[in-house]
Motif scaffolding. Sequence first.
Motif, PDB file in Angstrom:
ATOM      1  N   LYS A 110       0.840  -1.212   0.000  1.00 21.71           N
ATOM      2  CA  LYS A 110       0.000   0.000   0.000  1.00 21.71           C
ATOM      3  C   LYS A 110       0.867   1.251   0.000  1.00 21.71           C
ATOM      4  O   LYS A 110       0.548   2.246  -0.658  1.00 21.71           O
ATOM      5  N   LYS A 111       1.927   1.199   0.767  1.00 25.37           N
ATOM      6  CA  LYS A 111       2.819   2.356   0.840  1.00 25.37           C
ATOM      7  C   LYS A 111       3.825   2.366  -0.298  1.00 25.37           C
ATOM      8  O   LYS A 111       4.618   3.295  -0.419  1.00 25.37           O
ATOM      9  N   GLN A 112       3.806   1.323  -1.096  1.00 25.05           N
ATOM     10  CA  GLN A 112       4.772   1.183  -2.186  1.00 25.05           C
ATOM     11  C   GLN A 112       6.194   1.297  -1.633  1.00 25.05           C
ATOM     12  O   GLN A 112       7.039   2.029  -2.169  1.00 25.05           O
ATOM     13  N   GLN A 113       6.412   0.568  -0.554  1.00 25.14           N
ATOM     14  CA  GLN A 113       7.668   0.710   0.147  1.00 25.14           C
ATOM     15  C   GLN A 113       8.180  -0.637   0.656  1.00 25.14           C
ATOM     16  O   GLN A 113       7.392  -1.531   0.986  1.00 25.14           O
ATOM     17  N   SER A 114       9.494  -0.746   0.717  1.00 27.10           N
ATOM     18  CA  SER A 114      10.115  -1.926   1.304  1.00 27.10           C
ATOM     19  C   SER A 114      11.195  -1.474   2.275  1.00 27.10           C
ATOM     20  O   SER A 114      11.803  -0.414   2.087  1.00 27.10           O
ATOM     21  N   SER A 115      11.413  -2.265   3.284  1.00 30.06           N
ATOM     22  CA  SER A 115      12.470  -1.962   4.239  1.00 30.06           C
ATOM     23  C   SER A 115      13.369  -3.176   4.400  1.00 30.06           C
ATOM     24  O   SER A 115      12.920  -4.324   4.311  1.00 30.06           O
ATOM     25  N   LEU A 116      14.641  -2.884   4.612  1.00 32.66           N
ATOM     26  CA  LEU A 116      15.649  -3.926   4.837  1.00 32.66           C
ATOM     27  C   LEU A 116      16.221  -3.684   6.221  1.00 32.66           C
ATOM     28  O   LEU A 116      16.722  -2.585   6.505  1.00 32.66           O
ATOM     29  N   HIS A 117      16.150  -4.685   7.060  1.00 29.13           N
ATOM     30  CA  HIS A 117      16.593  -4.529   8.440  1.00 29.13           C
ATOM     31  C   HIS A 117      17.729  -5.492   8.725  1.00 29.13           C
ATOM     32  O   HIS A 117      17.625  -6.692   8.423  1.00 29.13           O
ATOM     33  N   ILE A 118      18.801  -4.985   9.275  1.00 25.64           N
ATOM     34  CA  ILE A 118      19.933  -5.825   9.650  1.00 25.64           C
ATOM     35  C   ILE A 118      20.046  -5.810  11.162  1.00 25.64           C
ATOM     36  O   ILE A 118      20.103  -4.739  11.792  1.00 25.64           O
ATOM     37  N   THR A 119      20.084  -6.982  11.720  1.00 25.66           N
ATOM     38  CA  THR A 119      20.175  -7.131  13.171  1.00 25.66           C
ATOM     39  C   THR A 119      21.616  -7.434  13.563  1.00 25.66           C
ATOM     40  O   THR A 119      22.274  -8.252  12.920  1.00 25.66           O
ATOM     41  N   ALA A 120      22.067  -6.770  14.611  1.00 26.79           N
ATOM     42  CA  ALA A 120      23.424  -7.025  15.128  1.00 26.79           C
ATOM     43  C   ALA A 120      24.445  -6.973  14.002  1.00 26.79           C
ATOM     44  O   ALA A 120      25.088  -7.983  13.675  1.00 26.79           O
ATOM     45  N   SER A 121      24.587  -5.798  13.413  1.00 26.06           N
ATOM     46  CA  SER A 121      25.440  -5.636  12.234  1.00 26.06           C
ATOM     47  C   SER A 121      26.885  -6.076  12.497  1.00 26.06           C
ATOM     48  O   SER A 121      27.415  -5.962  13.608  1.00 26.06           O
ATOM     49  N   GLN A 122      27.507  -6.562  11.446  1.00 27.81           N
ATOM     50  CA  GLN A 122      28.896  -7.009  11.485  1.00 27.81           C
ATOM     51  C   GLN A 122      29.668  -6.334  10.353  1.00 27.81           C
ATOM     52  O   GLN A 122      29.060  -5.887   9.373  1.00 27.81           O
ATOM     53  N   PRO A 123      30.975  -6.272  10.450  1.00 28.12           N
ATOM     54  CA  PRO A 123      31.764  -5.679   9.356  1.00 28.12           C
ATOM     55  C   PRO A 123      31.478  -6.305   7.991  1.00 28.12           C
ATOM     56  O   PRO A 123      31.546  -5.629   6.967  1.00 28.12           O
ATOM     57  N   SER A 124      31.104  -7.572   7.986  1.00 30.93           N
ATOM     58  CA  SER A 124      30.808  -8.255   6.716  1.00 30.93           C
ATOM     59  C   SER A 124      29.543  -7.719   6.056  1.00 30.93           C
ATOM     60  O   SER A 124      29.301  -7.954   4.869  1.00 30.93           O
ATOM     61  N   HIS A 125      28.738  -6.985   6.802  1.00 29.64           N
ATOM     62  CA  HIS A 125      27.520  -6.400   6.221  1.00 29.64           C
ATOM     63  C   HIS A 125      27.810  -5.116   5.446  1.00 29.64           C
ATOM     64  O   HIS A 125      26.957  -4.619   4.718  1.00 29.64           O
ATOM     65  N   ALA A 126      28.997  -4.598   5.593  1.00 27.20           N
ATOM     66  CA  ALA A 126      29.337  -3.343   4.911  1.00 27.20           C
ATOM     67  C   ALA A 126      29.256  -3.507   3.402  1.00 27.20           C
ATOM     68  O   ALA A 126      29.629  -4.541   2.846  1.00 27.20           O
ATOM     69  N   GLY A 127      28.765  -2.465   2.751  1.00 22.57           N
ATOM     70  CA  GLY A 127      28.641  -2.492   1.291  1.00 22.57           C
ATOM     71  C   GLY A 127      27.543  -1.547   0.846  1.00 22.57           C
ATOM     72  O   GLY A 127      27.047  -0.739   1.634  1.00 22.57           O
ATOM     73  N   ILE A 128      27.160  -1.687  -0.387  1.00 22.84           N
ATOM     74  CA  ILE A 128      26.096  -0.847  -0.946  1.00 22.84           C
ATOM     75  C   ILE A 128      24.859  -1.717  -1.122  1.00 22.84           C
ATOM     76  O   ILE A 128      24.918  -2.773  -1.757  1.00 22.84           O
ATOM     77  N   TYR A 129      23.767  -1.286  -0.569  1.00 19.52           N
ATOM     78  CA  TYR A 129      22.513  -2.025  -0.695  1.00 19.52           C
ATOM     79  C   TYR A 129      21.620  -1.325  -1.705  1.00 19.52           C
ATOM     80  O   TYR A 129      21.359  -0.124  -1.605  1.00 19.52           O
ATOM     81  N   LEU A 130      21.180  -2.087  -2.672  1.00 18.60           N
ATOM     82  CA  LEU A 130      20.350  -1.537  -3.740  1.00 18.60           C
ATOM     83  C   LEU A 130      19.009  -2.241  -3.788  1.00 18.60           C
ATOM     84  O   LEU A 130      18.952  -3.475  -3.694  1.00 18.60           O
ATOM     85  N   CYS A 131      17.964  -1.462  -3.933  1.00 14.30           N
ATOM     86  CA  CYS A 131      16.656  -2.075  -4.170  1.00 14.30           C
ATOM     87  C   CYS A 131      16.343  -1.942  -5.655  1.00 14.30           C
ATOM     88  O   CYS A 131      16.712  -0.968  -6.306  1.00 14.30           O
ATOM     89  N   GLY A 132      15.692  -2.952  -6.189  1.00 12.34           N
ATOM     90  CA  GLY A 132      15.326  -2.955  -7.593  1.00 12.34           C
ATOM     91  C   GLY A 132      13.872  -3.359  -7.742  1.00 12.34           C
ATOM     92  O   GLY A 132      13.340  -4.097  -6.914  1.00 12.34           O
ATOM     93  N   ALA A 133      13.221  -2.863  -8.775  1.00 16.27           N
ATOM     94  CA  ALA A 133      11.805  -3.176  -8.973  1.00 16.27           C
ATOM     95  C   ALA A 133      11.527  -3.427 -10.440  1.00 16.27           C
ATOM     96  O   ALA A 133      12.188  -2.863 -11.320  1.00 16.27           O
ATOM     97  N   ASP A 134      10.547  -4.267 -10.689  1.00 12.99           N
ATOM     98  CA  ASP A 134      10.092  -4.475 -12.057  1.00 12.99           C
ATOM     99  C   ASP A 134       9.416  -3.198 -12.523  1.00 12.99           C
ATOM    100  O   ASP A 134       8.594  -2.624 -11.815  1.00 12.99           O
ATOM    101  N   ASN A 135       9.746  -2.783 -13.727  1.00 15.49           N
ATOM    102  CA  ASN A 135       9.243  -1.534 -14.268  1.00 15.49           C
ATOM    103  C   ASN A 135       7.734  -1.575 -14.427  1.00 15.49           C
ATOM    104  O   ASN A 135       6.994  -0.890 -13.750  1.00 15.49           O
ATOM    105  N   TYR A 136       7.266  -2.376 -15.320  1.00 15.15           N
ATOM    106  CA  TYR A 136       5.824  -2.483 -15.521  1.00 15.15           C
ATOM    107  C   TYR A 136       5.394  -3.904 -15.788  1.00 15.15           C
ATOM    108  O   TYR A 136       4.240  -4.239 -15.748  1.00 15.15           O
ATOM    109  N   GLN A 137       6.326  -4.772 -16.052  1.00 21.06           N
ATOM    110  CA  GLN A 137       5.977  -6.170 -16.246  1.00 21.06           C
ATOM    111  C   GLN A 137       7.171  -7.031 -15.904  1.00 21.06           C
ATOM    112  O   GLN A 137       8.320  -6.609 -16.045  1.00 21.06           O
TER     113      GLN A 137
END
Lengths: 116, 112
Positions: free
Chosen positions: B68-95
């Motif tokens: 409904k909100k057209q939204q997604s969230s990514l949650h990381i618990t107890a972060s570690q150095p291995s979690h470092a990086g760039i997080y990208l969300c991607g979506a299907d355009n129209y199909q």
Amino acid sequence: GAVVSQHPSWVICKSGTSVKIECRSLDFQATTMFWYRQFPKQSLMLMATSNEGSKATYEQGVEKDKFLINHASLTLSTLTVTSAHPEDSSFYICSARKTGGNQPQHFGDGTRLSIL
Amino acid sequence: SQELEQSPQSLIVQEGKNLTINCTSSKTLYGLYWYKQKYGEGLIFLMMLQKGGEEKSHEKITAKLDEKKQQSSLHITASQPSHAGIYLCGADNYQAGTALIFGKGTTLSVSS
């Protein structure tokens, strides 16, 4: 293991040289593959959609004659940067996607192109 | 055309802390994908969300989709150095089956 293989991973060449980048789908046949370009600290910009056995579909603003795409088989797409110049230096990434329903895109490891 | 906005743009957290990254779409979401990228490398597929309310977890990473909100969230618990990086969300355009549209990414740094 890798689902999509991209080669080479790094290219340095002189201005005016043409450079070919290969993208192979290892685990499935890909009738469609995608080529993206990424500038430092920016997101992926779709350049073109590579279609097996037919012409590629280019995004607006991408020069077809500069970035030649060939998708001759179901597992291989190539991107050739023709007469490359320093402004073509970038990170190029390919991806492939299984057909049928919502499927994730699987990406190659990218090719860093540096034109001197 | 569809646009994806990610927030925050960058994030520095201390090891062990929790964090959340958001991805908001300008149009209806037909499928939402999360990837992780280390600078100069390819994208690693993390999770795919299709239905409103769907929630998926992989190790210490959880993603939710609010259709409904057209939204997604990514949650990381107890972060570690291995979690470092760039997080990208991607979506299907129209199909489904076409190229994914990506957000600009969230750069995560984890300090030990």
